[in-house]
Enzyme design. Structure first.
Site, mmCIF file in Angstrom:
data_model
loop_
_atom_site.group_PDB
_atom_site.id
_atom_site.type_symbol
_atom_site.label_atom_id
_atom_site.label_comp_id
_atom_site.label_asym_id
_atom_site.label_seq_id
_atom_site.Cartn_x
_atom_site.Cartn_y
_atom_site.Cartn_z
ATOM 1 N N HIS A 284 -2.625 10.330 12.073
ATOM 2 C CA HIS A 284 -1.442 9.500 12.316
ATOM 3 C C HIS A 284 -1.056 9.656 13.775
ATOM 4 C CE1 HIS A 284 2.600 7.825 11.913
ATOM 5 N NE2 HIS A 284 3.031 8.873 12.601
ATOM 6 N N PHE B 38 0.804 -1.223 0.000
ATOM 7 C CA PHE B 38 0.000 0.000 0.000
ATOM 8 C C PHE B 38 0.838 1.275 0.000
ATOM 9 C CE2 PHE B 38 0.387 -1.500 4.423
ATOM 10 C CZ PHE B 38 0.968 -0.395 5.031
ATOM 11 N N THR C 196 -5.909 1.255 13.650
ATOM 12 C CA THR C 196 -5.571 1.768 12.310
ATOM 13 C C THR C 196 -6.765 1.663 11.376
ATOM 14 O OG1 THR C 196 -3.303 1.034 12.660
ATOM 15 C CG2 THR C 196 -3.934 1.518 10.385
HETATM 16 P P1 CMP Z 1 -0.461 5.587 9.943
HETATM 17 O O1 CMP Z 1 -0.676 5.459 11.409
HETATM 18 O O2 CMP Z 1 -0.314 6.951 9.398
HETATM 19 O O3 CMP Z 1 0.821 4.728 9.525
HETATM 20 C C1 CMP Z 1 0.921 4.022 8.320
HETATM 21 C C2 CMP Z 1 -0.300 4.139 7.473
HETATM 22 O O4 CMP Z 1 -0.400 3.204 6.439
HETATM 23 C C3 CMP Z 1 -1.508 3.867 8.340
HETATM 24 O O5 CMP Z 1 -1.713 4.909 9.232
HETATM 25 C C4 CMP Z 1 -2.591 3.653 7.298
HETATM 26 O O6 CMP Z 1 -3.171 4.868 6.871
HETATM 27 C C5 CMP Z 1 -1.788 3.073 6.142
HETATM 28 N N1 CMP Z 1 -2.115 1.654 5.988
HETATM 29 C C6 CMP Z 1 -1.853 0.665 6.857
HETATM 30 N N2 CMP Z 1 -2.327 -0.514 6.366
HETATM 31 C C7 CMP Z 1 -2.891 -0.231 5.166
HETATM 32 C C8 CMP Z 1 -3.556 -1.001 4.202
HETATM 33 N N3 CMP Z 1 -3.712 -2.323 4.368
HETATM 34 N N4 CMP Z 1 -4.007 -0.398 3.088
HETATM 35 C C9 CMP Z 1 -3.830 0.938 2.918
HETATM 36 N N5 CMP Z 1 -3.215 1.735 3.824
HETATM 37 C C10 CMP Z 1 -2.758 1.149 4.930
#
Ligand code: CMP
Length: 138
Positions: free
Chosen positions: A116, A58, A92
């Site tokens: 985040h 992703f 998340t």
């Molecule tokens: P964040 O806490 O900003 O850290 C990493 C980011 O990746 C997370 O929040 C999500 O927004 C994104 N993320 C994590 N897993 C996935 C996924 N399976 N598909 C798309 N985005 C993802």
């Protein structure tokens, strides 16, 4: 245990007009804002910030989304900041987030999840320094 975490209000939540609602919840939960700015990431800066995820499927989608609009970046201070902030924002994936958490209230999907939050004390320092100079932290 450190008393610092780093957050971004992501483009989905900024576009939907949730900056005020999210900051209200953060302040009501006892976090003090040490630094804050509204800015916009390029694909390149988003890619650097999320470099740790560069091998994930992703990653491209994440960088496109994070550079698709304005974000609000902030350094927050509170005892037990990392764990308490992660509790406040919820899982998340908003579908798994507890009632009353920021992601449950404002996020729409795992990719567009409103906010985040740093996952460790070390990353909170690294992430805060990515956005803010010493002169911008109070
Ligand atoms: P964040 O806490 O900003 O850290 C990493 C980011 O990746 C997370 O929040 C999500 O927004 C994104 N993320 C994590 N897993 C996935 C996924 N399976 N598909 C798309 N985005 C993802």
């Amino acid at each position: 245990m450190s008393n610092i975490t780093f957050t971004m209000i992501k483009p989905d939540a900024v576009k939907a007009g949730h900056i005020g609602g999210i900051l209200d919840k953060i302040c009501a939960a006892g976090f003090r804002i040490k630094a804050m700015k509204m800015t916009k990431l390029s694909m390149e800066t988003a890619g650097k910030f999320y470099e740790v995820h560069s091998a994930r499927p992703f990653y491209g989608e994440l960088c496109e989304f994070m550079s698709s609009g304005h974000i609000v970046a902030a350094i927050l201070e509170k005892d037990n900041a990392i764990a308490d902030f992660r509790t406040l924002i919820g899982a998340t994936n908003p579908a798994e987030a507890a009632e009353g958490t920021i992601r449950k209230m404002y996020a729409t999907s795992i990719g567009e999840n409103a906010v985040h939050g740093s996952d460790s004390d070390d990353n909170a320092i690294i992430e805060g320094n990515f956005f803010f100079s010493g002169l911008e932290k109070f």
